[in-house]
Design a protein around this motif. Structure first.
Motif, mmCIF file in Angstrom:
data_model
loop_
_atom_site.group_PDB
_atom_site.id
_atom_site.type_symbol
_atom_site.label_atom_id
_atom_site.label_comp_id
_atom_site.label_asym_id
_atom_site.label_seq_id
_atom_site.Cartn_x
_atom_site.Cartn_y
_atom_site.Cartn_z
ATOM 1 N N ASP A 53 2.691 1.277 4.463
ATOM 2 C CA ASP A 53 2.403 2.711 4.399
ATOM 3 C C ASP A 53 1.625 3.121 5.649
ATOM 4 O O ASP A 53 1.969 4.087 6.338
ATOM 5 C CB ASP A 53 1.588 2.991 3.128
ATOM 6 C CG ASP A 53 1.296 4.477 2.916
ATOM 7 O OD1 ASP A 53 1.919 5.320 3.578
ATOM 8 O OD2 ASP A 53 0.426 4.786 2.065
ATOM 9 N N HIS B 206 7.958 9.635 7.851
ATOM 10 C CA HIS B 206 7.050 8.624 7.309
ATOM 11 C C HIS B 206 7.676 7.885 6.122
ATOM 12 O O HIS B 206 7.519 6.674 5.972
ATOM 13 C CB HIS B 206 5.734 9.291 6.906
ATOM 14 C CG HIS B 206 4.843 8.422 6.090
ATOM 15 N ND1 HIS B 206 4.394 7.190 6.528
ATOM 16 C CD2 HIS B 206 4.315 8.591 4.847
ATOM 17 C CE1 HIS B 206 3.641 6.655 5.583
ATOM 18 N NE2 HIS B 206 3.583 7.475 4.552
ATOM 19 N N HIS C 236 7.025 7.263 -2.335
ATOM 20 C CA HIS C 236 5.587 7.243 -2.666
ATOM 21 C C HIS C 236 4.872 8.548 -2.332
ATOM 22 O O HIS C 236 3.895 8.899 -2.975
ATOM 23 C CB HIS C 236 4.878 6.055 -2.003
ATOM 24 C CG HIS C 236 4.583 6.227 -0.551
ATOM 25 N ND1 HIS C 236 5.520 6.049 0.432
ATOM 26 C CD2 HIS C 236 3.446 6.597 0.085
ATOM 27 C CE1 HIS C 236 4.969 6.286 1.613
ATOM 28 N NE2 HIS C 236 3.714 6.622 1.444
ATOM 29 N N ASP C 237 5.348 9.280 -1.315
ATOM 30 C CA ASP C 237 4.680 10.520 -0.914
ATOM 31 C C ASP C 237 5.449 11.775 -1.336
ATOM 32 O O ASP C 237 5.117 12.879 -0.890
ATOM 33 C CB ASP C 237 4.481 10.542 0.611
ATOM 34 C CG ASP C 237 3.192 9.841 1.041
ATOM 35 O OD1 ASP C 237 2.276 9.716 0.208
ATOM 36 O OD2 ASP C 237 3.112 9.429 2.210
HETATM 37 FE FE LIG Z 1 2.330 7.400 2.876
#
Ligand SMILES: [Fe+2]
Ligand SMILES: O[C@H]1[C@H](O)[C@@H](O)[C@H](O)[C@@H](O)[C@H]1O
Ligand SMILES: [Fe+2]
Length: 298
Positions: A266, A109, A134-135
């Motif tokens: 995203d 991802h 971001h994750d």
């Molecule tokens: Fe994400």
């Protein structure tokens, strides 16, 4: 402050027009990797029960006091030292139980969203790196980071200390949350004041706030919009449903423009398409070197 958000670069090599509904410059796919609409939490799919159970537990245990305690604990950044890339690699082992649209390891991802935004905004290298990292806060799931349970790491986030908005996914499970019957917390403003700014708001604890603390604590050179994106990217009640806007200040409203751009990549980049890690690695290592110290405190 006025933020000018550049238009995405249009390219003809996206999938066919029939497969997409055009949304801004980004070709938004009509369905996810399982052939359903994105973020459909009611549809009977292979993932539905897992996701619902995730939110049931998440909504019961995320309280104002809990989130404050976690922020305090993890904000000390005393869990370990590692580089950004080492952390990317750690995410190879985790599948997010809150996600109806993806059952791939998280590293996929990260690469998919970063490569998708890179294609449309080739000159905004900070956005490419923001997507890649971001994750990363999901590393809280890792045993060396305390092996936190999924309910306090992933999923959509929401403000605590004020009323739970109806637009929050599986809202009904808040009824068992101790804060639900707190006479102050159940009001529209709760412990906050009108337009106090999101920086003052205690969000449910998870990967967004943690990664924001890591970025800030390690003095990243990424711009404020990158920190805002990371910190609030799971706040769907705000950026998707328009709830809680009365907690935002002028700066938040400017930053939100970037979050809305980011969110498309995203959400809609989630697919079964594999990105060749070794091929893209040198590019991302160069960005990490530009915006972060070699080792970070986590
Ligand atoms: Fe994400
Ligand atoms: O299930 C997903 C996932 O956990 C994402 O990382 C988060 O940002 C989203 O808000 C959530 O819907
Ligand atoms: Fe996330």
């Amino acid at each position: 402050m006025t933020v000018i958000v550049p238009e995405p670069v249009h390219e003809e090599n996206h999938s066919s027009v029939e497969e997409q509904q055009k949304d801004g410059g980004f070709g938004v796919p009509g369905s996810n990797a399982f052939g359903h609409s994105f973020r459909d939490y009611e549809k009977e799919t292979a993932r539905r029960a897992t996701v619902e159970e995730f939110y049931r537990v998440n909504h019961i245990y995320q309280t104002y006091d809990f989130a404050k305690r976690k922020k305090e604990e993890y904000g000390k950044l005393q869990k370990g030292e590692m580089s950004i890339w080492e952390c990317v690699e750690l995410l190879n082992e985790f599948v997010d139980e809150s996600d109806p649209d993806l059952d791939e390891p998280q590293i996929e991802h990260l690469l998919q969203s970063a490569e998708a935004i890179r294609r449309d905004y080739p000159d905004q290298d900070w956005l490419h790196l923001t997507a890649l990292i971001h994750d990363l806060g999901k590393v809280l799931l890792h045993p060396t980071f305390g092996g936190e349970p999924q309910w306090c790491v992933v999923g959509d986030t929401f403000p605590l200390g004020c009323a739970f908005d109806e637009s929050i996914v599986h809202h009904r499970y808040f009824k068992e949350n101790p804060d639900y019957n707190n006479s102050l917390f159940r009001t529209r403003l709760g412990v906050y004041t009108e337009n106090c700014g999101l920086d003052k708001v205690t969000m449910s604890w998870g990967h967004d706030e943690y990664m924001y603390l890591v970025m800030k604590g390690n003095e990243t050179k990424l711009p404020p919009a990158a920190l805002f994106i990371v910190r609030f990217h799971s706040f769907y009640a705000l950026h998707h449903s328009g709830a809680y806007t009365y907690l935002m200040n002028e700066d938040d409203r400017e930053m939100l423009k970037w979050l809305l751009v980011f969110n498309k990549y995203d959400l809609y980049s989630k697919s079964k398409v594999k990105i060749d890690l070794e091929e893209v690695k040198p590019y991302y290592l160069s960005l990490i070197g530009k915006y972060f110290p070699e080792k970070l405190r986590w």
